[in-house]
Design a protein around this motif. Structure first.
Motif, short mmCIF file in Angstrom:
data_model
loop_
_atom_site.label_atom_id
_atom_site.label_comp_id
_atom_site.label_asym_id
_atom_site.label_seq_id
_atom_site.Cartn_x
_atom_site.Cartn_y
_atom_site.Cartn_z
N GLY A 1 2.30 22.45 22.09
CA GLY A 1 1.03 21.85 21.71
C GLY A 1 0.19 22.80 20.87
N LEU A 2 0.17 24.06 21.25
CA LEU A 2 -0.59 25.06 20.50
C LEU A 2 -0.04 25.22 19.09
N MET A 3 1.28 25.21 18.99
CA MET A 3 1.93 25.38 17.69
C MET A 3 1.64 24.20 16.78
N GLU B 1 7.39 31.04 19.25
CA GLU B 1 8.36 31.14 18.16
C GLU B 1 9.43 30.05 18.27
N ILE B 2 9.84 29.77 19.50
CA ILE B 2 10.83 28.70 19.69
C ILE B 2 10.25 27.36 19.25
N ALA B 3 9.01 27.11 19.67
CA ALA B 3 8.34 25.87 19.31
C ALA B 3 8.21 25.75 17.79
N PHE B 4 7.82 26.86 17.15
CA PHE B 4 7.65 26.85 15.70
C PHE B 4 8.98 26.55 15.00
N GLY B 5 10.04 27.20 15.49
CA GLY B 5 11.36 26.99 14.91
C GLY B 5 11.78 25.52 14.95
N CYS B 6 11.47 24.87 16.05
CA CYS B 6 11.84 23.45 16.19
C CYS B 6 10.95 22.57 15.33
N ILE B 7 9.65 22.80 15.41
CA ILE B 7 8.70 21.92 14.72
C ILE B 7 8.85 22.02 13.20
N ARG B 8 8.96 23.23 12.67
CA ARG B 8 9.02 23.38 11.20
C ARG B 8 10.26 22.70 10.63
N GLY B 9 11.34 22.62 11.44
CA GLY B 9 12.57 21.98 10.97
C GLY B 9 12.41 20.48 10.79
N GLU B 10 11.41 19.92 11.46
CA GLU B 10 11.22 18.47 11.40
C GLU B 10 10.13 18.07 10.41
N LEU B 11 9.46 19.05 9.83
CA LEU B 11 8.38 18.73 8.91
C LEU B 11 8.95 18.45 7.53
N PRO C 1 3.11 21.56 3.34
CA PRO C 1 3.22 22.95 2.86
C PRO C 1 4.02 23.86 3.81
N ILE C 2 4.24 23.39 5.04
CA ILE C 2 4.98 24.22 5.99
C ILE C 2 6.40 23.66 6.14
N SER C 3 7.37 24.54 6.01
CA SER C 3 8.76 24.11 6.04
C SER C 3 9.62 25.18 6.72
N LYS C 4 10.93 25.03 6.60
CA LYS C 4 11.86 26.03 7.16
C LYS C 4 11.70 27.39 6.49
N GLN C 5 11.07 27.42 5.31
CA GLN C 5 10.87 28.68 4.59
C GLN C 5 9.64 29.44 5.09
#
Ligand SMILES: [Zn+2]
Length: 129
Positions: free
Chosen positions: A12-14, A52-62, A66-70
């Motif tokens: 949720g925070l991420m 970091e785990i949450a970010f890794g998962c969420i960014r993969g689905e965006l 402007p935020i992506s796997k990069q």
């Protein structure tokens, strides 16, 4: 291992961080966010690993934003620090009602360690090559 509850909290925070950074990136004409830096206090109840785990998962689905796997996430930890109200000495507390090592009184205020916020983010602007 993380319990589901822990990961949900950081998840949720991420999502909130991604929402805030995306919004600010748009306002600044940023096409791509390359790096997000967050400050996580030792006593903020936020687990950097879970974040970091949450970010890794969420960014993969965006997509399309402007935020992506990069985008990289940098977690900076902020140590817990207390200052004695009596003698003014600063020290690292073991727990919340810490006794001052200088005068041995339990009258210290926590002055750092509870922070959780976005410190900075970097990216590329739309017109930049
Ligand atoms: Zn003291």
């Amino acid at each position: 291992m993380f319990t589901e509850v822990d990961v949900m909290h950081e998840w949720g925070l991420m999502q909130e961080i991604i929402r805030i950074v995306s919004e600010e990136a748009y306002q600044n004409g940023m096409e791509e966010v390359t790096r997000i830096e967050v400050i996580v206090g030792e006593w903020s109840n936020v687990l950097p690993d879970a974040l970091e785990i949450a970010f890794g998962c969420i960014r993969g689905e965006l997509s399309g934003g402007p935020i992506s796997k990069q985008t990289d996430l940098i977690v900076k930890s902020e140590p817990a620090l207390a200052r004695c109200r009596v003698c003014g000495c600063t020290f690292k507390p073991d727990y919340r009602l810490a006794f001052c090592p200088g005068c041995e009184r339990p009258e210290a205020d926590l002055i750092s360690g509870e922070t959780f916020r976005v410190d900075a983010f970097e990216g590329r602007e739309i017109n930049e090559n």
